[in-house]
Motif scaffolding. Sequence first.
Motif, PDB file in Angstrom:
ATOM      1  N   ASN A 169     130.154  58.990  92.081  1.00  0.00           N
ATOM      2  CA  ASN A 169     129.329  58.476  90.976  1.00  0.00           C
ATOM      3  C   ASN A 169     129.783  57.091  90.513  1.00  0.00           C
ATOM      4  OD1 ASN A 169     127.181  58.729  89.188  1.00  0.00           O
ATOM      5  ND2 ASN A 169     128.376  59.816  87.647  1.00  0.00           N
ATOM      6  N   PHE A 170     130.342  56.310  91.447  1.00  0.00           N
ATOM      7  CA  PHE A 170     130.801  54.956  91.118  1.00  0.00           C
ATOM      8  C   PHE A 170     129.881  53.912  91.745  1.00  0.00           C
ATOM      9  CE2 PHE A 170     134.380  57.097  89.553  1.00  0.00           C
ATOM     10  CZ  PHE A 170     135.081  56.210  88.741  1.00  0.00           C
ATOM     11  N   MET A 171     129.671  52.833  90.997  1.00  0.00           N
ATOM     12  CA  MET A 171     128.982  51.655  91.511  1.00  0.00           C
ATOM     13  C   MET A 171     130.005  50.730  92.179  1.00  0.00           C
ATOM     14  SD  MET A 171     125.767  52.059  90.649  1.00  0.00           S
ATOM     15  CE  MET A 171     125.011  50.428  90.743  1.00  0.00           C
ATOM     16  N   ILE A 193     126.218  48.611 102.303  1.00  0.00           N
ATOM     17  CA  ILE A 193     125.997  49.503 101.166  1.00  0.00           C
ATOM     18  C   ILE A 193     124.589  49.279 100.611  1.00  0.00           C
ATOM     19  CG2 ILE A 193     126.761  50.079  98.819  1.00  0.00           C
ATOM     20  CD1 ILE A 193     128.628  51.028 101.111  1.00  0.00           C
ATOM     21  N   PRO A 194     123.816  50.348 100.416  1.00  0.00           N
ATOM     22  CA  PRO A 194     122.463  50.180  99.867  1.00  0.00           C
ATOM     23  C   PRO A 194     122.486  49.463  98.517  1.00  0.00           C
ATOM     24  CG  PRO A 194     122.763  52.403 100.721  1.00  0.00           C
ATOM     25  CD  PRO A 194     124.110  51.751 100.752  1.00  0.00           C
ATOM     26  N   LEU A 195     121.488  48.635  98.311  1.00  0.00           N
ATOM     27  CA  LEU A 195     121.448  47.772  97.135  1.00  0.00           C
ATOM     28  C   LEU A 195     121.478  48.562  95.831  1.00  0.00           C
ATOM     29  CD1 LEU A 195     121.342  44.845  96.236  1.00  0.00           C
ATOM     30  CD2 LEU A 195     118.856  44.882  96.549  1.00  0.00           C
ATOM     31  N   GLU A 228     124.763  34.961  98.245  1.00  0.00           N
ATOM     32  CA  GLU A 228     125.443  35.380  99.473  1.00  0.00           C
ATOM     33  C   GLU A 228     125.036  36.803  99.869  1.00  0.00           C
ATOM     34  OE1 GLU A 228     128.072  35.373 102.833  1.00  0.00           O
ATOM     35  OE2 GLU A 228     126.859  33.906 101.736  1.00  0.00           O
ATOM     36  N   ILE A 229     124.920  37.707  98.887  1.00  0.00           N
ATOM     37  CA  ILE A 229     124.469  39.066  99.198  1.00  0.00           C
ATOM     38  C   ILE A 229     123.052  39.035  99.754  1.00  0.00           C
ATOM     39  CG2 ILE A 229     123.960  41.343  98.214  1.00  0.00           C
ATOM     40  CD1 ILE A 229     126.217  40.790  96.163  1.00  0.00           C
ATOM     41  N   ALA A 230     122.206  38.190  99.189  1.00  0.00           N
ATOM     42  CA  ALA A 230     120.840  38.038  99.697  1.00  0.00           C
ATOM     43  C   ALA A 230     120.850  37.570 101.145  1.00  0.00           C
ATOM     44  CB  ALA A 230     120.062  37.053  98.817  1.00  0.00           C
ATOM     45  N   GLN A 242     116.844  41.142  90.708  1.00  0.00           N
ATOM     46  CA  GLN A 242     116.050  42.199  90.086  1.00  0.00           C
ATOM     47  C   GLN A 242     116.739  43.557  90.185  1.00  0.00           C
ATOM     48  OE1 GLN A 242     112.134  42.588  91.774  1.00  0.00           O
ATOM     49  NE2 GLN A 242     111.449  44.041  90.232  1.00  0.00           N
ATOM     50  N   VAL A 243     117.213  43.890  91.381  1.00  0.00           N
ATOM     51  CA  VAL A 243     117.791  45.229  91.574  1.00  0.00           C
ATOM     52  C   VAL A 243     119.165  45.344  90.922  1.00  0.00           C
ATOM     53  CG1 VAL A 243     118.499  46.968  93.248  1.00  0.00           C
ATOM     54  CG2 VAL A 243     116.466  45.594  93.673  1.00  0.00           C
TER      55      VAL A 243
END
Length: 256
Positions: A169-171, A193-195, A228-230, A242-243
């Motif tokens: 349950n951690f982000m 890792i899923p966004l 960079e993540i994008a 947004q996410v």
Amino acid sequence: MFIDTHVHLNADQYEEDLQEVIDRALEAKVETMVVVGFDRKTIEKTMQLVEQYDFVYGVIGWHPVDAIDCRQEDLNWIEELAAHPKIVGIGETGLDYYWDKSPKDVQQTLFRKQIHLAQKLNLPIIIHNRDATGDVVQILREENAASVGGVMHCFSGSVETAHECIAMNFMISLGGPVTFKNARMPKEVATEIPLEHLMIETDAPYLAPHPYRGKRNEPALVPLVAEEIARLKGLTIEEIAQVTTANAKNFFKIDN
């Protein structure tokens, strides 16, 4: 719009120009900032900032490097302050085996106490981990930290460790290091890792992203982390913004 989910606007490095730093963040569309206080001085400043600015929220706790200085009265004080509606987490807590100021057993005891405090208050836990991944994950499991969840702040571990933490349950929060050319593991995590499990942060004034590496960081630079993540995910920076903003608002129960 961006949320900087972990920033130290309470640091001495901003003493001379804090308002200008905040103004630059707002101009860069960083419209919410979560300020983390981790000792007496920075917690007091955090409480001032959450009162002063509508868009600033706070996390308060005791840093593992300074665990040896923490007394029960400090934890009682944190518990009282955490009743404030704009305090949205306990931390940063965890383990730091890089610096040797506080013995490992002292750090571990304080870590467990802060997990218990977070559970008592029903607040998430913000985790600092340096050179201590095995023990951090083990303690989170042993203390059932999944009951409140939390954030693996400035995550630098493997994809496998990220999945272990997500299962509890951690982000996973990524900061400036994901932009470093030689940062293999953060880039792998950002890619794999899923966004919906990711958040972004600066940890400012530390860990400035490329091309500002080595300079004072500030929340206005969090879009460089998103950029960079994008790139790694083949998405637009707007999609990342947004996410990750929705993730952070849902996670911290921020409704502005």
